[in-house]
Design a protein around this motif. Structure first.
Motif, PDB file in Angstrom:
ATOM      1  N   ALA A   1       6.908  39.589  33.050  1.00  0.00           N
ATOM      2  CA  ALA A   1       6.092  40.431  32.156  1.00  0.00           C
ATOM      3  C   ALA A   1       7.074  40.697  30.888  1.00  0.00           C
ATOM      4  CB  ALA A   1       6.206  42.127  32.395  1.00  0.00           C
TER       5      ALA A   1
ATOM      6  N   GLY B   1       0.253  44.325  35.078  1.00  0.00           N
ATOM      7  CA  GLY B   1       0.576  43.212  35.522  1.00  0.00           C
ATOM      8  C   GLY B   1       0.993  44.295  37.532  1.00  0.00           C
TER       9      GLY B   1
ATOM     10  N   THR C   1       8.178  49.636  31.919  1.00  0.00           N
ATOM     11  CA  THR C   1       7.968  48.630  32.403  1.00  0.00           C
ATOM     12  C   THR C   1       8.529  48.863  33.974  1.00  0.00           C
ATOM     13  OG1 THR C   1       6.318  47.140  31.258  1.00  0.00           O
ATOM     14  CG2 THR C   1       7.157  46.502  33.353  1.00  0.00           C
TER      15      THR C   1
ATOM     16  N   CYS D   1       3.032  43.590  27.649  1.00  0.00           N
ATOM     17  CA  CYS D   1       3.213  44.281  28.486  1.00  0.00           C
ATOM     18  C   CYS D   1       2.975  45.213  28.031  1.00  0.00           C
ATOM     19  CB  CYS D   1       4.291  44.041  29.227  1.00  0.00           C
ATOM     20  SG  CYS D   1       6.251  44.101  29.717  1.00  0.00           S
TER      21      CYS D   1
ATOM     22  N   ASP E   1       2.363  38.567  31.822  1.00  0.00           N
ATOM     23  CA  ASP E   1       2.091  39.510  31.612  1.00  0.00           C
ATOM     24  C   ASP E   1       2.287  39.409  29.788  1.00  0.00           C
ATOM     25  OD1 ASP E   1       0.988  41.981  30.064  1.00  0.00           O
ATOM     26  OD2 ASP E   1       1.047  43.339  31.884  1.00  0.00           O
TER      27      ASP E   1
END
Length: 276
Positions: free
Chosen positions: A169, A156, A180, A150, A147
């Motif tokens: 990611a 992801g 994330t 991201c 990803d």
């Protein structure tokens, strides 16, 4: 995190010119856009987008645009999004995206909890929801997924829920990295590895599926590198650009011998899947 709002007034102001303006501004690091009756507003973390870059971008726009900037008060963005913007979102009748503060929401096969800050990455933007729709149609069981760009990690995280063996990611932004990591924790995702950086991080890894919801210029710049780490028969899904940029994307993909599989469109935003 403190944010700046850039306000744009167009002359003439019409739907077509607004679409053109947002397409140009999307080349810069704005995190979200909003439209009022009289203006187009763009939001970014303080000092993330320079005035000179905005001015250079506007110099290429084929109509008059005046803009101003103001630093926004340091407010509780969760509360603002809860009251005004971010509502639970059901995509393809399969995956629900919500925030931790939502109390009422429909049931779905998959549920992703996202801690919102600004809009991009909550699924409410067309490009994010189009990418999610592409993912919902794939069999990711045992697949390795990348990803790129991201953001909140939403793509992801969804890939992991769909059975991906591992998810990498990557984003250049520290806030995106932290978001994330936090959102992976919220969703109990243990096979996602997040890093800060760009395509230079891609060395010996190989991927079955690569996701890149970024910007046209970055995609054109980096698509050759994506292709080099994509396994034969693997899928590259890209978004973050308008339909008038699609020809450039398709042309570069063809040069790299990528086969177009499917194009999805919503409100003139595009997400396109290719196979190597």
């Amino acid at each position: 995190m403190k944010y700046t709002k850039a306000t744009f007034r167009l002359l003439p102001d019409n739907e077509t010119n607004r679409e053109i303006l947002i397409a140009y501004l999307s080349q810069l690091d704005f995190e979200s856009f909003d439209e009022t009756e009289d203006t187009v507003d763009a939001f970014f973390p303080v000092d993330k987008v320079a005035t000179r870059d905005i001015s250079a971008c506007l110099a290429d726009v084929p109509f008059q645009v005046d803009f101003s900037k103001e630093e926004m008060p340091d407010i509780n963005w969760n509360e603002e999004w809860e009251k005004n913007y971010f509502q639970p979102l059901l995509i393809n009748n399969q995956v629900l995206i919500r925030a931790p503060f939502h109390q009422e929401y429909p049931k779905a096969q998959y549920e992703i909890v996202i801690e919102p800050n600004m809009a991009f990455g909550t699924g409410n933007h067309e490009t994010t929801s189009l990418m999610m729709e592409h993912l919902s149609e794939l069999n990711l069981e045992g697949q390795t997924v990348l990803d790129m760009g991201c953001g909140t990690g939403i793509l992801g995280i969804y890939a992991s829920m769909l059975g991906a063996k591992s998810v990498t990611a990557i984003d250049i932004d520290n806030w995106s990295y932290e978001a994330t990591v936090e959102n992976s924790r919220l969703n109990r995702i243990s096979n996602l590895t997040a890093s800060i950086g760009d395509v230079k991080l891609l060395q010996l890894q190989r991927f079955d599926v690569i996701l890149a919801n970024i910007q046209k210029n970055i995609i054109l710049q980096d698509i050759e590198r994506y292709t080099s780490v994509l396994d034969e028969g693997g899928l590259l899904i890209v978004s973050g650009f308008y339909e008038n940029d699609l020809e450039d994307i398709l042309g570069r993909a063809s040069e790299l011998l990528l086969t177009k599989i499917e194009i999805k469109e919503r409100n003139k935003w595009i997400a396109c899947a290719f196979q190597k």
